[in-house]
Design a protein around this motif. Structure first.
Motif, PDB file in Angstrom:
ATOM      1  N   HIS A  20       0.232  15.555   9.156  1.00 45.34           N
ATOM      2  CA  HIS A  20      -0.019  16.741   9.980  1.00 45.34           C
ATOM      3  C   HIS A  20      -1.478  16.704  10.420  1.00 45.34           C
ATOM      4  O   HIS A  20      -2.369  16.667   9.575  1.00 45.34           O
ATOM      5  N   ARG A  44       2.536  14.876  13.291  1.00 43.69           N
ATOM      6  CA  ARG A  44       2.724  16.209  13.875  1.00 43.69           C
ATOM      7  C   ARG A  44       1.357  16.769  14.238  1.00 43.69           C
ATOM      8  O   ARG A  44       0.478  16.826  13.372  1.00 43.69           O
ATOM      9  N   TYR A  46      -0.936  19.800  15.862  1.00 42.93           N
ATOM     10  CA  TYR A  46      -0.930  21.250  16.091  1.00 42.93           C
ATOM     11  C   TYR A  46      -2.188  21.630  16.875  1.00 42.93           C
ATOM     12  O   TYR A  46      -3.287  21.225  16.511  1.00 42.93           O
ATOM     13  N   GLU A 138       5.187  14.787  17.355  1.00 45.88           N
ATOM     14  CA  GLU A 138       5.724  16.142  17.484  1.00 45.88           C
ATOM     15  C   GLU A 138       4.562  17.105  17.659  1.00 45.88           C
ATOM     16  O   GLU A 138       3.685  17.197  16.795  1.00 45.88           O
ATOM     17  N   ARG A 139       4.555  17.790  18.773  1.00 52.11           N
ATOM     18  CA  ARG A 139       3.435  18.704  19.028  1.00 52.11           C
ATOM     19  C   ARG A 139       3.865  20.147  18.817  1.00 52.11           C
ATOM     20  O   ARG A 139       4.961  20.530  19.216  1.00 52.11           O
ATOM     21  N   THR A 140       2.961  20.924  18.255  1.00 47.95           N
ATOM     22  CA  THR A 140       3.218  22.351  18.102  1.00 47.95           C
ATOM     23  C   THR A 140       2.041  23.105  18.710  1.00 47.95           C
ATOM     24  O   THR A 140       0.894  22.855  18.348  1.00 47.95           O
TER      25      THR A 140
END
Ligand SMILES: Cc1cc2nc3c(=O)[nH]c(=O)nc-3n(C[C@H](O)[C@H](O)[C@H](O)COP(=O)(O)OP(=O)(O)OC[C@H]3O[C@@H](n4cnc5c(N)ncnc54)[C@H](O)[C@@H]3O)c2cc1C
Length: 413
Positions: A20, A44, A46, A138-140
């Motif tokens: 992350h 991931r 963020y 995976e982008r948030t």
């Protein structure tokens, strides 16, 4: 670092797992791009901002793309420090890692060490490169809280906090009371307050140390100091950035960002100093300032996280806390910050080292954390010495016309 005696404690970063990365500024993006191209990790990312809007002109240090120890230590201020601080083996490993950086990313880095470019161009380019590659990140889009970050961790996940100088997790890396003690994990030196002033000039303008002195000769206070190598002519305009030392009172009285017009109305003495400096540039090259001055007020802080990883949780934290089973790293301004415009390079340097460490899956976790701590500490020593020297030189420069004040500042023996 003491060995943990808990048999259930994580010994290694698993062969595959989630990483992350919280914060997609330049450093979080570089880390993502480096890890994305490595086998076995799912990254991931963020980020709370929806757009990259920071247009300030920045330049990366040539040592980032060095291919030999000689070229790694060409900087006249800290070349010797490099040799004094790092072991030859460490330097060789760092250089070897650079050779393994994928060519798409290396081409960008090479380009940014040649001249100035807007910070958001760096951010957009790495971000686009990440998206254009086949392997998914995976982008948030969200503001991540410390509680979110802790809750998202599964054993074996790696968490990297690259949220900048107001780091999300820095103060959470010290186990203790449930109350997070702000600043408990930060060592900070405030070197000065400054205005960072940027303007465009319609002719070539090159600055050197003499120019800084002679163009300020009538400015007893508020000398505008363009950084050497911080002027850049792109074929039609020169980008000039420099700093003006201000007092704590000035700092309090000023807005965080403003323009030349506002400077003139509210802080006329600083504006007059700028006018005198710019008039001298015009006398030489007969150009004009294009547009207005852009002014940012900043404290110039030199700081580091005393712990740049979660190793204290491994040593002394409660075993049921996620930080005891998932390594946490600070990267970029989260870990170390330095004034005088070198932080992105420093953050990139540590990011490269961290990416190299995370992929060494046979490395015991404790050792991985220790190595990163030691490496960031060495980079801190390097930047600490460099920044103190620049600040000292600046102080001498400010008093060049006052021999007694100058002598007071010279600690010769
Ligand atoms: C006026 C000025 C001029 C500068 N000029 C230079 C220069 O010429 N050269 C240089 O090397 N450095 C320069 N710097 C410093 C440089 O901008 C920083 O060192 C650099 O941006 C740090 O990168 P970073 O990725 O560590 O952090 P940041 O750039 O601060 O990025 C952090 C990211 O994390 C995101 N984020 C933060 N909190 C959260 C959260 N809770 N949840 C989700 N996302 C979050 C932020 O939105 C941001 O995108 C300058 C700084 C200033 C102020």
């Amino acid at each position: 670092m003491p060995e943990t005696s808990d048999p259930t404690a994580l010994k290694n970063v698993p062969a595959s797992g989630r990483v992350h990365v919280v914060g997609a500024g330049p450093v979080g993006l570089l880390l993502t791009a480096l890890l994305q191209s490595m086998e076995g990790f799912s990254v991931r990312l963020y980020e709370k901002r929806h757009e990259y809007t920071r247009t300030r002109m920045v330049q990366l240090a040539p040592y980032l793309v060095a291919d030999s120890v000689e070229s790694y230590r060409t900087d006249s201020i800290d070349g010797d420090s490099v040799e004094a601080i790092f072991d030859p083996l460490e330097l060789d490993q760092g250089l070897a890692f650079r050779q393994s950086i994928p060519s798409d990313l290396m081409a960008l880095l090479n380009n940014w060490t040649l001249g100035f470019c807007p910070l958001n161009a760096i951010e957009r380019s790495i971000s686009d490169l990440i998206d254009a590659r086949g392997s998914r990140v995976e982008r948030t889009a969200a503001v991540v809280t410390a509680e979110d970050a802790i809750a998202m961790l599964e054993p074996g996940d790696v968490l990297i906090d690259s949220t900048g100088n107001r780091s999300l997790l820095r103060d959470h890396l010290v186990p203790g009371s449930s109350e997070v003690n702000e600043g408990a994990n930060t060592l900070k030196f405030r070197l000065e307050y400054a205005l960072v002033i940027t303007f465009l000039y319609g002719q070539p303008y090159d600055c050197n140390e003499h120019c800084k002195y002679y163009k300020n000769i009538e400015n007893s206070h508020y000398k505008f100091i363009p950084m050497v190598h911080r002027t850049h002519y792109d074929g039609s305009v020169s980008h000039v950035t420099g700093i003006v030392n201000i007092s704590a009172e000035d700092y309090e009285a000023m807005p965080s960002r403003f323009d030349g017009e506002s400077l003139r109305s509210n802080f006329p003495r600083v504006a007059q100093s700028m006018d005198r400096f710019i008039d001298k540039i015009k006398e030489e090259t007969h150009g004009e300032v294009l547009g207005d001055l852009e002014i940012v007020r900043i404290p110039l802080d030199l700081y580091r996280a005393r712990n740049a990883t979660s190793r204290q949780w491994l040593i002394a934290g409660p075993r049921d806390h996620p930080f005891a089973s998932s390594p946490v790293f600070l990267a970029g301004d989260s870990a170390v910050g330095s004034p005088y415009f070198q932080s992105i390079s420093l953050g990139f340097e540590c990011a490269m080292y961290l990416a190299g460490l995370i992929t060494q899956r046979d490395l015991p976790l404790g050792e991985m954390l220790d190595r990163y701590e030691l490496y960031t500490y060495k980079q801190w020593l390097r930047v600490y010495m460099r920044s103190k020297m620049i600040k000292h030189n600046k102080d001498l420069f400010e008093t060049l016309d006052d021999p007694l004040a100058l002598l007071d500042k010279l600690h010769i023996y």
